[in-house]
Design an enzyme around this catalytic site. Structure first.
Site, short mmCIF file in Angstrom:
data_model
loop_
_atom_site.label_atom_id
_atom_site.label_comp_id
_atom_site.label_asym_id
_atom_site.label_seq_id
_atom_site.Cartn_x
_atom_site.Cartn_y
_atom_site.Cartn_z
N ARG A 1 -12.51 13.07 4.99
CA ARG A 1 -11.21 13.73 5.17
C ARG A 1 -10.77 14.43 3.89
NH1 ARG A 1 -7.71 9.15 6.12
NH2 ARG A 1 -6.03 10.64 6.15
N SER B 1 -6.18 4.64 8.74
CA SER B 1 -6.94 4.41 7.50
C SER B 1 -6.31 3.25 6.72
CB SER B 1 -6.92 5.69 6.65
OG SER B 1 -7.20 5.44 5.31
N LYS C 1 -7.89 -1.01 6.60
CA LYS C 1 -8.34 -1.76 5.42
C LYS C 1 -7.38 -2.88 5.05
CE LYS C 1 -7.39 2.03 2.20
NZ LYS C 1 -7.56 3.22 3.01
N HIS D 1 0.85 -1.19 0.00
CA HIS D 1 0.00 0.00 0.00
C HIS D 1 0.88 1.23 0.00
CE1 HIS D 1 -4.01 1.75 0.37
NE2 HIS D 1 -3.44 2.71 1.06
N ASP E 1 -13.66 3.29 7.34
CA ASP E 1 -12.66 4.01 6.55
C ASP E 1 -13.25 4.54 5.25
OD1 ASP E 1 -9.97 4.99 6.02
OD2 ASP E 1 -9.97 3.53 4.41
N1 URA Z 1 -4.06 6.15 1.72
C1 URA Z 1 -5.06 5.67 2.49
O1 URA Z 1 -5.54 4.57 2.28
N2 URA Z 1 -5.50 6.43 3.51
C2 URA Z 1 -4.99 7.65 3.77
O2 URA Z 1 -5.43 8.26 4.71
C3 URA Z 1 -3.95 8.15 2.96
C4 URA Z 1 -3.50 7.37 1.93
#
Ligand code: URA
Length: 434
Positions: A168, A183, A187, A82, A161
């Site tokens: 956000r 966040s 996930k 990620h 999220d």
């Molecule tokens: N990527 C995400 O999944 N969440 C964030 O808050 C910032 C980048």
């Protein structure tokens, strides 16, 4: 504490009891805590931060707002990557098929564009027919049968999220270490992984502008992973200029496919190979990153990485012939160039400004309800260190709607800094944290 009292406590720097954090986030997921209360709380967290205890409770509440998957029916160690978000960051599009072609199952829950950054889901949806809204049983089946599946959050996977991410995005509360860490980790921990490789972006196009902040974010996420018994590695990578040569959804898909053919820009190729090599090591397919690189070179050379991308596209409802014949992807009706105002060397590119210019062109959203134009974006003709003549193209703009073209060109011109001497080369991979 009631929502009002909890927001006030955070605003005033008082500790929040974990049970109250849980009730607040559960209330938000169910609609009892309103968007304006959550906005106020996020802004209070932005200024006050979260303690380790609060962050653990916040992340767990987000994770447990939905289902936590167990993918044990898929053999092998499941590994995902990620990114904390960047401009021109198309790494997931090539990394997932590369890792899957080497035998590492990749369950991937991705996001849409956030702030000035692009999102993997928006890029994938520029492939005709590609669906990112698959249900959990289909996701499980595709991870097992195809070796990779890339979807968005569902109503059952980290729904807190999903809601919070969109909120956000429009309330200036994205670039906040505890909110980013919770966040991402909520996930990622929900999707059924054994290990995770984090790409923590640093520089003008990243949410973390300094190495120190990026290191703190990386360590925070590694700490959350440790709490939840998951192996997490973080790699800090350069985002002081957009990654690769394209910014914009379909344009980035084209560059990703070119990477799988061994023909893409050096910086994008290097970051993708470095992160995928980490995945192969975490997934037990290679002992060292160097050994992993040999396998990655093989699946690029023999075409199996591109074939794997076609399998993923087909399995998710898309048209794989658009990968084989890239001219079938959406194309903008017009192009124009942004000329260099003077001769010299490109000494810097304000990547956040490039991301905002791409949004103005229609490649990203200003409001959650905005539609994206998949065809528009930029091809970067001159990156950092390049020599330019006055009037030479810095960027080729692909556009459909000319109404904001002057603004877009002005933003791009301002984003490029041109000086008399070539800048010192910056490393692409800045640090590795375990
Ligand atoms: N990527 C995400 O999944 N969440 C964030 O808050 C910032 C980048």
């Amino acid at each position: 504490m009631r929502p009002y009292e909890l927001i006030k406590a955070k605003r005033d720097g008082q500790p929040l009891p974990p049970a109250d954090i849980r009730a607040f986030l559960d209330g938000y997921t169910q609609g009892d805590v309103t968007d304006y209360q959550m906005s106020a709380m996020c802004m209070a967290v932005f200024f006050r931060g979260l303690s380790d205890v609060e962050l653990a409770a916040w992340t767990r509440a987000m994770l447990e707002s939905g289902e936590v998957l167990d993918l044990s029916e898929t053999k092998g160690l499941k590994v995902d990557k990620h990114s904390t978000g960047g401009v021109g960051d198309k790494v997931s599009l090539s990394l997932a098929p590369l890792a899957a072609a080497c035998g590492v199952p990749v369950p991937m829950i991705s996001g849409r564009g956030l702030g000035h950054t692009g999102g993997t889901l928006d890029k994938l949806e520029s492939i005709p027919g590609f669906r990112v809204d698959l249900d959990v049983p289909t996701y499980r089946r595709l991870v097992k049968d195809v070796g990779a599946c890339l979807i968005g959050q569902t109503a059952t996977l980290a729904p807190a999220d999903k809601k919070l991410y969109a909120l956000r995005d429009v309330t200036a509360t994205v670039d906040c270490i505890p909110l980013i860490a919770s966040s991402i980790m909520s996930k990622k921990l929900a999707e059924g992984i054994d290990a995770l490789v984090l790409d923590v972006k640093v520089g003008s196009g990243a949410f973390m502008k300094t190495v120190e902040d990026a290191r703190t974010l990386g360590r925070t996420m590694i700490g959350i992973g440790r709490e939840m018994n998951k192996k997490v590695v973080a790699v800090l990578t350069d985002m002081d200029q957009p990654l690769g040569n394209t910014v914009g959804n379909a344009l980035e898909v084209i560059e990703a496919v070119e990477m799988l053919r061994g023909k893409a820009s050096a910086d994008y190729t290097e970051v993708t190979l470095a992160l995928t090599a980490e995945m192969l090591v975490q997934g037990g397919k290679a002992k060292t990153p160097a050994e992993a690189r040999v396998q990655l070179a093989k699946v690029i050379a023999d075409g199996s990485a591109e074939a794997k991308l076609c399998d993923i596209v087909k399995a998710q409802g898309g048209d794989p012939s658009a990968i084989r014949e890239l001219s079938k992807l959406p194309r903008a009706r017009h192009t124009t160039t942004v000329p260099a105002p003077r001769a010299g060397f490109v000494t810097g590119i304000d990547s956040e400004a490039v991301g905002l210019a791409a949004m103005a062109l229609g490649a990203g959203r200003a409001k959650t309800t905005d539609a994206i134009d998949p065809a528009v974006g930029f091809v970067l003709e001159k990156k950092m260190g390049a020599r330019v003549q006055a009037g030479e193209a810095l960027v080729t703009v692909h556009y459909n709607d000319a109404s904001r073209l002057d603004e877009v060109k002005a933003r791009v011109t301002k984003a490029w800094r041109i000086g008399d001497a070539a800048p010192a080369a910056r490393p692409l991979i800045l640090e590795r944290l375990e």
